[in-house]
Enzyme design. Structure first.
Site, mmCIF file in Angstrom:
data_model
loop_
_atom_site.group_PDB
_atom_site.id
_atom_site.type_symbol
_atom_site.label_atom_id
_atom_site.label_comp_id
_atom_site.label_asym_id
_atom_site.label_seq_id
_atom_site.Cartn_x
_atom_site.Cartn_y
_atom_site.Cartn_z
ATOM 1 N N TYR A 299 -72.040 -33.950 29.914
ATOM 2 C CA TYR A 299 -71.990 -33.615 28.493
ATOM 3 C C TYR A 299 -72.896 -32.427 28.197
ATOM 4 C CZ TYR A 299 -70.305 -38.457 28.060
ATOM 5 O OH TYR A 299 -69.622 -39.628 28.189
ATOM 6 N N LYS B 194 -74.155 -42.678 41.715
ATOM 7 C CA LYS B 194 -73.082 -42.639 42.713
ATOM 8 C C LYS B 194 -73.570 -41.687 43.798
ATOM 9 C CE LYS B 194 -68.870 -43.759 44.022
ATOM 10 N NZ LYS B 194 -68.507 -45.128 44.421
ATOM 11 N N ASP C 251 -70.058 -48.299 40.578
ATOM 12 C CA ASP C 251 -68.905 -49.210 40.646
ATOM 13 C C ASP C 251 -69.361 -50.643 40.887
ATOM 14 O OD1 ASP C 251 -69.744 -48.029 43.011
ATOM 15 O OD2 ASP C 251 -67.761 -47.847 43.909
ATOM 16 N N ASP D 29 -72.499 -44.239 29.309
ATOM 17 C CA ASP D 29 -71.503 -44.332 28.242
ATOM 18 C C ASP D 29 -70.483 -45.418 28.587
ATOM 19 O OD1 ASP D 29 -69.982 -43.779 26.007
ATOM 20 O OD2 ASP D 29 -69.095 -41.955 26.810
ATOM 21 N N ASP E 9 -70.116 -49.627 26.967
ATOM 22 C CA ASP E 9 -68.958 -50.237 26.301
ATOM 23 C C ASP E 9 -68.590 -51.544 27.012
ATOM 24 O OD1 ASP E 9 -68.679 -47.952 24.603
ATOM 25 O OD2 ASP E 9 -66.506 -48.228 24.569
HETATM 26 MG MG MG Z 1 -69.105 -44.288 24.190
#
Ligand code: MG
Ligand code: NAI
Length: 356
Positions: free
Chosen positions: A123, A194, A227, A251, A255
């Site tokens: 980002y 990762k 993962d 992010d 969720d």
């Molecule tokens: Mg989000």
């Protein structure tokens, strides 16, 4: 001294849930001045811009910002809050409240914190045509000896991981774990990367976390690949204390983890920098339910709890959290995402009543 709060609702359900949180805060008679400059969709309609100068100036002078959500047209607000104000530590607590509907069988006692790096990584999207990389980096070869020119037409995205970014987020996670340990938590930081594939960028993140935690001998450290961590969040949520991870992994994992506490309608967050801080639900603008008056305001109200804590009003924060807790324990006033039929305003009212 009176603290100055700037409320930026944004788009979709953003203004609905931010208004709900303001009503709750105003009912508490706190030493807060809450300013509500026009922004988002409403400001585009009136001024032709989502983030007018007045809103920006007030934001710059604020002690804290309460934010809803934005869509693409207003994304400049989010970009400003995150990347101009440099609110690099995104704290996302995952805490189960009794009475909340969750897909987990035995959710009692789930209480951990995701610390997401909020200023770099993938980002804001730094992307372009592969041909640009081929032109700028003609000698670059990947593990298989392939160069950018070998790909043909397509796009790239760049993931930036800096030493400064890693150090400050690792420190923020360790400080939070130390604080939580004093409150009885296990004192563990779980670094998530990762690094088996992204050996340079995730490697730097992991190595820096390992180094920073050495300054906190009372804390334990572990590392998992992202993962595997996704699986662990579902399977062993009560083994987690503090997760620290880079922007996009945080992010996505938040969720997922938010579902353990009842979903996006419940999950709060805080974005803290060295000078500025803003508080927002984990969810977005929810266009599918916007304007219907059924958005769950709890995530934003719990984000206000985090804001009060940040402003040093710990007792008031606790009072507000207990009011939310009481509403869910009772289980009578619930929005549709929680299996109920109540409206945003009913949940807001129920929480205000518990504060009295
Ligand atoms: Mg989000
Ligand atoms: P979303 O979080 O807005 O919605 C996902 C699902 O959760 C939807 O079914 C929605 O109805 C439900 N939901 C979300 N918040 C809820 C609440 N308070 N009460 C009840 N149900 C709720 O994510 P989505 O659909 O991926 O994105 C929609 C828009 O929001 C996009 O434009 C996206 O870019 C933006 N977005 C903005 C964010 C921000 O401003 N920080 C964060 C995430 C998405």
């Amino acid at each position: 001294m009176t603290k100055k709060i700037v409320a930026l609702g944004g788009d979709g359900i953003g203004p609905e849930v931010v208004d709900a949180a303001i009503q709750v805060l105003e009912s508490m008679n706190l030493d807060l001045e809450i300013l509500k400059p026009l922004c988002g969709e409403a400001a585009i309609k009136k001024f032709g811009t989502p983030f007018p100068k007045e809103a920006m100036d007030l934001t710059n002078q604020s002690d804290a910002i309460l934010f809803g959500a934005t869509e693409q047209a207003s994304v400049i607000i989010l970009a400003y809050l995150r990347w101009v104000l440099d609110t690099y530590a995104n704290l996302r607590p995952i805490k189960y409240y009794e009475g909340v509907s969750t897909p987990i069988k035995d959710p009692e006692g789930i209480d951990f914190l995701i610390v997401r790096e909020n200023s770099e990584g993938m980002y804001p999207g730094r992307e372009g045509d592969i041909s640009l990389l081929a032109e700028k980096l003609p000698d670059y070869k990947d593990l298989m000896g392939k160069s950018f020119a070998d790909f043909g037409k397509g796009k790239f995205a760049i993931r930036i991981i800096t030493e400064k970014g890693c150090k400050r987020i690792a420190k923020a996670a360790c400080e939070k774990a130390r604080e939580r340990k004093k409150r009885g938590f296990s004192g563990k930081v779980t670094c998530v990367t990762k690094s088996n594939v992204l050996r340079e960028s995730c490697g730097l993140f992991q190595k820096t976390c390992e180094e920073v935690i050495k300054g906190y001998p009372e804390l334990r450290y572990e590392h998992f690949y992202v993962d595997d961590m996704a699986r662990r969040i579902v399977r062993f949520p009560k083994d987690i204390d503090v997760i620290v991870t880079s922007n996009m992994f945080g992010d996505i994992l938040s969720d997922l983890a938010g579902e353990l506490m009842g979903g996006l309608g419940m999950a709060p967050s805080a974005c803290i920098g060295d000078r500025y801080a803003y508080f927002e639900p984990v969810h977005g603008s929810a266009p599918d339910i916007a304007g219907k008056g059924v958005a769950n305001p709890t995530a934003t109200i719990l984000s206000s709890v985090m804001m009060l804590e940040y402003l040093g009003m710990r007792e008031k924060a606790e009072e507000l959290e207990n009011a939310v807790k009481a509403v869910y324990e009772e289980g009578k006033v619930l929005t549709p995402d929680m299996g109920g039929k109540s409206k945003t305003r009913n949940v807001t009212k129920a929480i205000i009543q518990k504060l009295k």
